[in-house]
Structures are given as structure tokens and as C-alpha cells.
Design a protein around this motif. Structure first.
Motif, PDB file in Angstrom:
ATOM      1  N   ARG A  39       2.756   6.559  11.796  1.00  0.00           N
ATOM      2  CA  ARG A  39       4.166   6.109  11.864  1.00  0.00           C
ATOM      3  C   ARG A  39       4.245   4.556  11.204  1.00  0.00           C
ATOM      4  NH1 ARG A  39       7.015  10.000  14.887  1.00  0.00           N
ATOM      5  NH2 ARG A  39       5.511  11.338  16.062  1.00  0.00           N
ATOM      6  N   PHE A  40       5.366   4.130  10.481  1.00  0.00           N
ATOM      7  CA  PHE A  40       5.316   2.838   9.913  1.00  0.00           C
ATOM      8  C   PHE A  40       6.818   2.317  10.535  1.00  0.00           C
ATOM      9  CE2 PHE A  40       2.055   4.567   7.636  1.00  0.00           C
ATOM     10  CZ  PHE A  40       1.330   3.831   7.638  1.00  0.00           C
ATOM     11  N   ASP A  41       7.043   0.957  10.570  1.00  0.00           N
ATOM     12  CA  ASP A  41       8.083   0.328  11.056  1.00  0.00           C
ATOM     13  C   ASP A  41       9.455   0.828  10.301  1.00  0.00           C
ATOM     14  OD1 ASP A  41       6.720  -1.045  12.861  1.00  0.00           O
ATOM     15  OD2 ASP A  41       6.587  -2.865  11.356  1.00  0.00           O
ATOM     16  N   ASP A  42       9.291   1.087   9.072  1.00  0.00           N
ATOM     17  CA  ASP A  42      10.696   1.434   8.181  1.00  0.00           C
ATOM     18  C   ASP A  42      10.826   3.000   8.444  1.00  0.00           C
ATOM     19  OD1 ASP A  42       8.547   2.381   6.807  1.00  0.00           O
ATOM     20  OD2 ASP A  42       8.985   1.702   4.847  1.00  0.00           O
ATOM     21  N   GLY A  43      10.257   3.579   9.523  1.00  0.00           N
ATOM     22  CA  GLY A  43      10.433   5.083   9.598  1.00  0.00           C
ATOM     23  C   GLY A  43       9.785   6.083   8.739  1.00  0.00           C
ATOM     24  N   LYS A  49       6.592   8.347   7.679  1.00  0.00           N
ATOM     25  CA  LYS A  49       5.563   9.181   8.368  1.00  0.00           C
ATOM     26  C   LYS A  49       4.716   9.671   7.463  1.00  0.00           C
ATOM     27  CE  LYS A  49       8.709  10.764  12.164  1.00  0.00           C
ATOM     28  NZ  LYS A  49       9.156  12.147  12.681  1.00  0.00           N
ATOM     29  N   ALA A  91       0.972  -1.800   3.937  1.00  0.00           N
ATOM     30  CA  ALA A  91       0.558  -2.039   5.574  1.00  0.00           C
ATOM     31  C   ALA A  91      -0.842  -2.105   5.558  1.00  0.00           C
ATOM     32  CB  ALA A  91       0.923  -0.720   6.243  1.00  0.00           C
TER      33      ALA A  91
END
Length: 161
Positions: free
Chosen positions: A65-69, A71, A130
Motif C-alpha cells: 500500500r502506498f500513501d496515495d491510496g 495498492k 517509492a
């Protein structure tokens, strides 16, 4: 939780009636399509086995999962090294060598396959941003070539094309 077959059949019939996706040409085709796996395909399992025999440990089908939502769920993940490996099927991910345009129900399949490719590119971009190394392997690549690409990246910290 498993859904009873009759509920699945009713849901499928309703979706076909609404035109959300095509009705199968026949029962055999329907069984064939239902048998397609999202993970655990033969090329993926062969690669995982080879990596494991070499002593390389990984997570399989691991959700990131990444900060901007966004997946992303790579097939093989080396979390400590930040390496994500995808084993892509030639049909589903439109391989430049073996991918082909469907001739039946192309109104459904063409946009679906295009969305798959767009999702792949988006996942690559998010992972790279990332700091992850992304390795994409086509199902038709030999096990030896696929293994060497992944093992080299894991052992030396970079991808070898």
C-alpha cells in the motif's frame, strides 16, 4: 467464505443480461475461463521454486500500500531489498511477442486488456517512485533467464535486463 454455485450462476446470468460482460460461448469455455488463476500460475510457481532452492526468501502475492491510496500486489516481493517481481501472462498483459487481439467479444476484451496494461504501467510508476526495483517477466521467458534476472537483482541490488 464461499459463495454457493447457484448464487454465482445467478449473479453471472444477471451480469450477462445487463451487458456487463459477455455470456460464454459454451460451458467448456466457461469452465476454462473460471480456471484461470490470478496467482500461483505454472511459470510463477516454477520461478518461486527455483528462487527458494537457491536460498532466496520472499513473500508471495504480497499487498503493498502506498500513501496515495494505490495498492499493488506483485507475485514475488523481496521486502528488505525493495524488489517487486511480476510474472505476466502473454494474453492478459498483451505481450508484444505473443499477445493477440481477441476475435470474439472484442468489445469486452479490448478495453479489459488495455486496462490491464495501464494498471501495470501505473504499478511500475508507483513502485519506482517509492524506490522499488520492478522486474516484469513474461510467461514465455525461460526459467533460467527469469531466475538469473531476479537472483542478480536480489544478490547485487539492481536489475539486469
Amino acid at each position: 467464505m464461499t459463495v454457493p454455485d447457484e448464487d454465482r450462476s445467478a449473479h453471472r446470468a444477471e451480469a450477462h443480461a445487463k451487458g456487463l460482460y459477455p455470456a460464454p460461448l459454451n460451458e467448456g469455455r466457461s469452465r476454462n475461463m473460471q480456471a484461470n488463476r490470478r496467482s500461483g500460475t505454472k511459470p510463477e510457481v516454477a520461478l518461486r521454486s527455483a528462487l527458494h532452492r537457491r536460498g532466496l526468501r520472499y513473500r508471495k502475492d504480497h499487498l503493498l500500500r502506498f500513501d496515495d491510496g494505490v495498492k499493488v500486489r506483485p507475485d514475488i516481493v523481496f521486502t528488505a531489498r525493495k524488489i517487486a517481481v511480476f510474472v505476466d501472462g502473454c494474453f492478459w498483459h498483451v505481450c508484444p511477442e505473443h499477445g493477440r487481439q481477441p476475435t470474439t467479444n472484442d468489445w469486452y476484451w479490448t478495453p479489459k486488456l488495455r486496462r490491464n496494461v495501464e494498471r501495470d504501467r501505473r504499478a511500475d510508476e508507483v513502485l519506482a517512485a517509492a524506490g522499488w526495483t520492478v522486474i516484469r517477466i513474461w510467461e514465455h521467458e525461460s526459467l533460467e533467464v527469469a531466475f538469473e534476472r531476479v537472483a542478480t537483482a536480489v544478490e547485487h541490488g539492481f536489475e539486469v535486463s
